[in-house]
Design a protein around this motif. Structure first.
Motif, short mmCIF file in Angstrom:
data_model
loop_
_atom_site.label_atom_id
_atom_site.label_comp_id
_atom_site.label_asym_id
_atom_site.label_seq_id
_atom_site.Cartn_x
_atom_site.Cartn_y
_atom_site.Cartn_z
N ILE A 133 0.82 -1.21 0.00
CA ILE A 133 0.00 0.00 0.00
C ILE A 133 0.86 1.27 0.00
CG2 ILE A 133 -1.75 1.29 1.28
CD1 ILE A 133 -2.79 -1.40 2.32
N LEU A 134 1.86 1.32 0.85
CA LEU A 134 2.68 2.53 0.95
C LEU A 134 3.36 2.93 -0.37
CD1 LEU A 134 4.50 2.81 4.41
CD2 LEU A 134 2.94 4.42 3.33
N PRO A 135 4.01 1.99 -1.07
CA PRO A 135 4.63 2.40 -2.34
C PRO A 135 3.63 2.98 -3.33
CG PRO A 135 5.45 0.26 -1.66
CD PRO A 135 4.32 0.60 -0.73
N LEU A 136 2.40 2.44 -3.37
CA LEU A 136 1.38 2.99 -4.26
C LEU A 136 0.88 4.34 -3.76
CD1 LEU A 136 -0.67 -0.27 -4.97
CD2 LEU A 136 0.97 0.86 -6.48
N ALA A 137 0.80 4.49 -2.43
CA ALA A 137 0.33 5.76 -1.86
C ALA A 137 1.36 6.87 -2.05
CB ALA A 137 0.02 5.57 -0.38
N PHE A 138 2.63 6.52 -2.27
CA PHE A 138 3.66 7.53 -2.47
C PHE A 138 3.60 8.18 -3.85
CE2 PHE A 138 6.76 5.44 0.76
CZ PHE A 138 6.00 5.97 1.79
N MET A 139 2.86 7.56 -4.78
CA MET A 139 2.80 8.12 -6.13
C MET A 139 2.21 9.53 -6.10
SD MET A 139 1.78 4.93 -8.58
CE MET A 139 2.88 3.54 -8.77
N LYS A 140 2.75 10.36 -6.98
CA LYS A 140 2.38 11.77 -6.97
C LYS A 140 0.98 11.99 -7.51
CE LYS A 140 4.13 16.23 -8.60
NZ LYS A 140 5.19 16.91 -9.40
N ARG A 141 0.58 11.18 -8.49
CA ARG A 141 -0.70 11.41 -9.15
C ARG A 141 -1.61 10.20 -9.01
NH1 ARG A 141 1.42 14.09 -14.85
NH2 ARG A 141 2.95 15.49 -13.92
N LEU A 142 -2.85 10.46 -8.78
CA LEU A 142 -3.85 9.40 -8.67
C LEU A 142 -3.99 8.64 -9.97
CD1 LEU A 142 -6.03 8.06 -6.93
CD2 LEU A 142 -7.61 9.85 -7.63
N GLY A 143 -3.76 9.32 -11.10
CA GLY A 143 -3.91 8.69 -12.40
C GLY A 143 -3.01 7.48 -12.60
N TYR A 144 -1.83 7.47 -11.93
CA TYR A 144 -0.92 6.35 -12.07
C TYR A 144 -1.52 5.05 -11.52
CZ TYR A 144 2.78 9.73 -13.14
OH TYR A 144 3.54 10.71 -13.72
N LEU A 145 -2.47 5.19 -10.63
CA LEU A 145 -3.08 4.01 -10.02
C LEU A 145 -4.12 3.36 -10.94
CD1 LEU A 145 -3.55 5.20 -6.33
CD2 LEU A 145 -1.72 3.81 -7.29
N GLY A 146 -4.30 3.91 -12.15
CA GLY A 146 -5.24 3.31 -13.09
C GLY A 146 -4.90 1.87 -13.41
N TYR A 147 -3.60 1.55 -13.45
CA TYR A 147 -3.18 0.18 -13.76
C TYR A 147 -3.54 -0.78 -12.63
CZ TYR A 147 -0.53 2.61 -17.38
OH TYR A 147 -0.17 3.39 -18.44
N THR A 148 -3.24 -0.38 -11.39
CA THR A 148 -3.58 -1.25 -10.27
C THR A 148 -5.10 -1.32 -10.09
OG1 THR A 148 -3.35 0.61 -8.71
CG2 THR A 148 -1.43 -0.78 -9.08
N SER A 149 -5.80 -0.22 -10.40
CA SER A 149 -7.26 -0.24 -10.32
C SER A 149 -7.84 -1.22 -11.33
CB SER A 149 -7.83 1.16 -10.55
OG SER A 149 -7.46 2.04 -9.51
N GLY A 150 -7.25 -1.23 -12.54
CA GLY A 150 -7.70 -2.17 -13.55
C GLY A 150 -7.49 -3.61 -13.11
N PHE A 151 -6.35 -3.88 -12.48
CA PHE A 151 -6.08 -5.24 -11.97
C PHE A 151 -7.04 -5.58 -10.84
CE2 PHE A 151 -3.80 -8.08 -9.03
CZ PHE A 151 -3.64 -9.18 -9.87
N SER A 152 -7.30 -4.61 -9.97
CA SER A 152 -8.24 -4.83 -8.87
C SER A 152 -9.63 -5.19 -9.39
CB SER A 152 -8.32 -3.57 -7.99
OG SER A 152 -9.28 -3.70 -6.99
N LEU A 153 -10.07 -4.47 -10.42
CA LEU A 153 -11.37 -4.77 -11.01
C LEU A 153 -11.37 -6.14 -11.66
CD1 LEU A 153 -12.23 -1.29 -12.56
CD2 LEU A 153 -13.27 -2.34 -10.55
N SER A 154 -10.25 -6.54 -12.25
CA SER A 154 -10.14 -7.88 -12.85
C SER A 154 -10.31 -8.96 -11.79
CB SER A 154 -8.79 -8.04 -13.55
OG SER A 154 -8.63 -7.09 -14.58
N CYS A 155 -9.76 -8.72 -10.61
CA CYS A 155 -9.92 -9.67 -9.50
C CYS A 155 -11.40 -9.80 -9.11
CB CYS A 155 -9.11 -9.21 -8.29
SG CYS A 155 -7.32 -9.30 -8.52
N MET A 156 -12.12 -8.68 -9.10
CA MET A 156 -13.54 -8.73 -8.74
C MET A 156 -14.37 -9.37 -9.85
SD MET A 156 -13.32 -7.70 -5.73
CE MET A 156 -15.06 -7.76 -5.31
#
Length: 483
Positions: free
Chosen positions: A191-214
């Protein structure tokens, strides 16, 4: 002048000339040239209090991030909600709530477009001054800390069982069997390495993977419907327990037990309504995602919201229907608990769900950090140390809550009952009423009357939810006292 360039729609300003949140100023929806939110320094640069980059997140990545913000652990309880409302009533409520959520986002975007502000806290400031800003920031912080805690609480409970299932000789005394240690490891390593990212947009990739899991979770629930026999003994026993809770007779036949109900009203129905009402809470993330959207316009962001809500509506509906049609009246409040813990497929599903909720935590953390920055450092430019420190402190607080509070359901149930209606109904409606000028829409005009009714509905939801929680708490205490 730079301000003239912005008003003409040019977006070629260099990042060096744009301090916090200058991409707001490029928005063509700024209808008032003299808006005091824009301030010009003597050297010609524009000094606004938000972010130091122009939005670069694609339309698709924005959908992933907002969908991930909507998708929460609440999806595990929707089959239970259907079991206690019936198919027709459930579908009607889900459609209504999805439409209300889309309308609420429309009010937020409309208000943001009028004043050229894309920060929830700044909208609060524009509508009600400093108290409005503080209130909005506090509600966002309270709600999202509750959401983060609920996600990590799932990790604390489920991850030890998943790890032990892969061990030939699991030992309950080992560190991997202690959920308190595991959530610290997950927080630090994932969680911390992802939370350190400067822009929320960078999390689109992990969000896509998260949705794939669901999606994998949904496919597995559908598959299990066709290979699970409702009349199996464990389902029958679970149904008997559920019927005892509802004061039903134990003489019902298996055919009655395994029969889908179109409309159901029982003592648990009132408790399932808040679960559904808050299924589409994503409003703290809407404006940050709007901030980073490439080529930002109100309509483009509304399309992001509509597609995200529609996608989650379909997933919610399919999960609820096939989960309910698998276990019928015996459906538990957490769907995964209904499946065998020795089933290899469902073990993989549990792992996928844990990955999904873990990857959602950084997305939920961003609005809290933004709220803290707006309250404590409103005029300061971006600084990495401040950015990282707030993330570390927030995760530290959430970990303490999850580790030391044995049952956070009541605490965060109360938080959700107050913050969710505020974020969905009350604040967007009040912002709209205050920000849209009287000359454009009088208070007695049809649009504002509709918004007033919308805000009133939010207060009703809040009162109902708090009343249900207090009633359940009092009833539970009486039951314990009786024993």
């Amino acid at each position: 002048m730079e301000l003239q360039k912005i008003s003409n729609g040019h977006h070629d300003l260099s990042p060096e000339k744009i301090t916090m949140e200058s991409e707001f100023d490029t928005l063509e929806n700024m209808t008032e040239p003299g808006d005091t939110f824009l301030t010009s320094e003597s050297n010609g640069t524009i000094n606004t209090p938000f972010t130091d980059f122009v939005g670069k997140t694609s339309f698709g990545m924005s959908i992933f991030n907002l969908s991930n913000a909507i998708m929460g652990s609440g999806i595990l309880g929707l089959a239970y909600a259907m079991a206690n409302t019936g198919i027709i009533l459930f579908v009607t409520l889900l459609i209504t709530i999805a439409l209300l959520s889309a309308y609420s986002i429309h009010l937020l975007l409309k208000s943001a477009g009028v004043v050229g502000i894309r920060a929830y806290e700044q909208l609060g400031y524009r509508a009600f001054g400093h108290p409005g800003k503080v209130l909005a920031a506090c509600i966002i912080t309270m709600h999202n800390i509750g959401a983060m805690s609920s996600y990590l609480f799932i990790v604390k409970i489920e991850l030890p069982h998943i790890i032990q299932s892969f061990m030939e000789k699991p030992d309950d005394n080992e560190w991997y069997a202690n959920g308190k240690y595991l959530i610290i490891i997950v927080s630090v390593c994932v969680i911390l390495p992802l939370a350190f990212m400067k822009r929320l947009g960078y999390l689109g990739y992990t969000s896509g993977f998260s949705l794939s899991c669901m999606v994998f979770f949904l496919i597995s629930v559908i598959y299990k419907k066709f290979v699970t026999d409702c009349s199996e003994e464990h389902s029958y026993n679970d149904t008997m327990l559920n019927q005892t809770m509802f004061d039903q007779t134990i003489s019902n036949s298996t055919s009655d037990i395994c029969e889908a109900k179109l409309v159901t009203i029982n003592p648990q129905t009132a408790f399932t309504i808040p679960i559904m009402a808050f299924a589409f809470v994503c409003h703290p993330e809407v404006l940050p995602i709007y901030t980073e959207l490439k080529k930002p316009t109100k309509q483009r962001m509304q399309n992001v919201a509509n597609i995200s809500i529609l996608a989650m509506f379909v997933m919610y509906l399919l999960t609820a229907i096939f989960g309910y049609l698998t276990f019928y009246e015996s459906t538990n409040s957490e769907l995964l608990e209904m499946y065998s813990k020795t089933d290899t497929l469902m073990l993989c599903v549990r792992l996928a769900v844990l990955m999904a909720v873990t990857l959602t935590v950084p997305v939920v953390l961003f609005p809290i950090r933004r709220a803290v920055l707006q309250l404590l450092f409103p005029d300061e430019p971006f600084h990495w140390m401040r950015h990282i420190s707030i993330a570390v402190c927030l995760l530290f607080v959430v970990n303490l809550l999850v580790i030391f509070v044995p049952n956070i359901r009541d605490i965060f149930g109360f938080i959700g009952a107050t913050s969710a209606p505020s974020l969905i109904f009350i604040l967007p409606g009040l912002f709209y009423i205050r920000i849209i000028p009287e000359e454009q829409q009088p208070l007695k005009s049809p649009p504002k009357i509709k918004v007033i009714a919308f805000v009133t509905l939010g207060f009703i939801f809040m009162i109902m939810s708090i009343s249900f929680i207090i009633l359940e708490w009092v009833t539970g205490r009486k039951t314990m006292g009786g024993h």
